[in-house]
Scaffold this motif. Structure first.
Motif, short mmCIF file in Angstrom:
data_model
loop_
_atom_site.label_atom_id
_atom_site.label_comp_id
_atom_site.label_asym_id
_atom_site.label_seq_id
_atom_site.Cartn_x
_atom_site.Cartn_y
_atom_site.Cartn_z
N ILE A 225 40.64 48.44 41.26
CA ILE A 225 41.32 49.25 40.24
C ILE A 225 41.93 50.46 40.94
N VAL A 226 43.25 50.57 40.85
CA VAL A 226 43.92 51.77 41.36
C VAL A 226 43.66 52.85 40.31
N PRO B 215 53.97 61.00 43.99
CA PRO B 215 53.99 59.63 43.46
C PRO B 215 53.33 58.65 44.45
N ILE B 216 53.20 57.40 43.98
CA ILE B 216 52.71 56.33 44.86
C ILE B 216 53.71 56.13 46.00
N THR B 217 53.20 55.86 47.19
CA THR B 217 54.06 55.69 48.37
C THR B 217 53.88 54.28 48.95
N ASN B 218 54.73 53.94 49.91
CA ASN B 218 54.57 52.66 50.60
C ASN B 218 53.23 52.62 51.34
N GLY B 219 52.75 53.79 51.77
CA GLY B 219 51.46 53.87 52.45
C GLY B 219 50.33 53.46 51.51
N HIS B 220 50.35 53.97 50.27
CA HIS B 220 49.34 53.58 49.27
C HIS B 220 49.41 52.08 49.00
N LEU B 221 50.63 51.57 48.84
CA LEU B 221 50.79 50.13 48.52
C LEU B 221 50.24 49.25 49.62
N ILE C 8 42.68 44.78 48.80
CA ILE C 8 42.26 43.75 47.82
C ILE C 8 41.67 42.52 48.52
N LYS C 9 42.03 42.33 49.78
CA LYS C 9 41.48 41.18 50.51
C LYS C 9 39.98 41.34 50.73
N LEU C 10 39.47 42.56 50.59
CA LEU C 10 38.05 42.82 50.85
C LEU C 10 37.19 42.75 49.59
N GLY D 125 52.12 41.81 40.60
CA GLY D 125 52.07 40.51 41.27
C GLY D 125 50.89 40.34 42.22
N ILE D 126 50.03 41.34 42.29
CA ILE D 126 48.91 41.24 43.24
C ILE D 126 47.65 40.88 42.46
N GLU D 127 47.17 39.68 42.67
CA GLU D 127 46.02 39.20 41.91
C GLU D 127 44.79 40.06 42.16
N GLY D 128 44.13 40.44 41.07
CA GLY D 128 42.88 41.20 41.18
C GLY D 128 43.07 42.71 41.14
#
Ligand code: ADP
Length: 174
Positions: free
Chosen positions: A36-37, A16-22, A29-31, A64-67
């Motif tokens: 798209i995940v 599954p998705i982990t805190n590391g992926h998040l 996303i700042k870059l 909640g994360i824009e973009g």
């Protein structure tokens, strides 16, 4: 000069998705303008969740994360990137093994499809976090609740109970 719009994909299995992926998503996303995940729907012999389930698990975490958005795909990653108009690929690096593998992948993808890969280094606290290890630890009844989001932990426990793996037991003696 007008700023160029950059859409990137973050491909992976996320099973599954982990805190590391998040963490990679939040910093990545700042870059870019859009990220798209991209959940790969390639056959995995030890997959716990279907690609559809993985997408649904990730959606609320990135809502909640824009973009940032989530999709699954079932073709070559570079073909998928081209089909959604992405010009860059985001990947995370945890250790030398990742670097060796990712370097080869990034160079191949650039050679065959002209796509650039952008890397972010893991945050120290997630340097050892991998979906594969999390699955293995959880299957043996270990507690991985601080490595994955709470809701994902609950879903992981539920899935493991459904498939009947050894979860919590009082001792290890057979
Ligand atoms: P895993 O390697 O954990 O099984 P994926 O195949 O889904 O997971 O990995 C997708 C991308 O996420 C890869 O670039 C991988 O290196 C990166 N990644 C996974 N976990 C972490 C982490 N804890 N820190 C940084 N990058 C990570």
């Amino acid at each position: 000069m007008a700023k160029k719009f950059v859409r990137a994909i973050f491909p992976g299995s996320f099973d599954p998705i982990t805190n590391g992926h998040l963490d990679v998503i939040k910093r990545g996303i700042k870059l870019f303008d859009e990220l798209i995940v991209a959940v790969g729907n390639s056959p995995m012999k030890d997959a716990l969740f279907t690609a559809k389930e993985r997408v649904e698990m990730i959606k609320p975490l990135v809502a909640g994360i824009e973009g940032v958005s989530v999709q699954s795909y079932d073709c070559l990653t570079v073909e998928y990137a081209a089909s959604v108009g992405a010009t860059a690929m985001l990947r995370g690096l945890r250790n030398f093994t990742d670097i060796q593998y990712e370097l080869q992948l990034a160079m191949t993808n650039r050679a065959v499809a002209g796509i650039e890969t952008v890397f972010v280094m893991t945050s120290e606290q997630y340097g050892f976090t991998s979906s594969t290890l999390i699955r293995e630890i959880a299957m043996l009844g270990g507690n991985v609740s601080n490595l994955i989001p709470q809701d994902i932990f609950a879903k992981l426990r539920k899935r493991l109970a459904e498939i009947g793996t050894r979860q919590e037991r009082d001792n290890c003696i057979e």
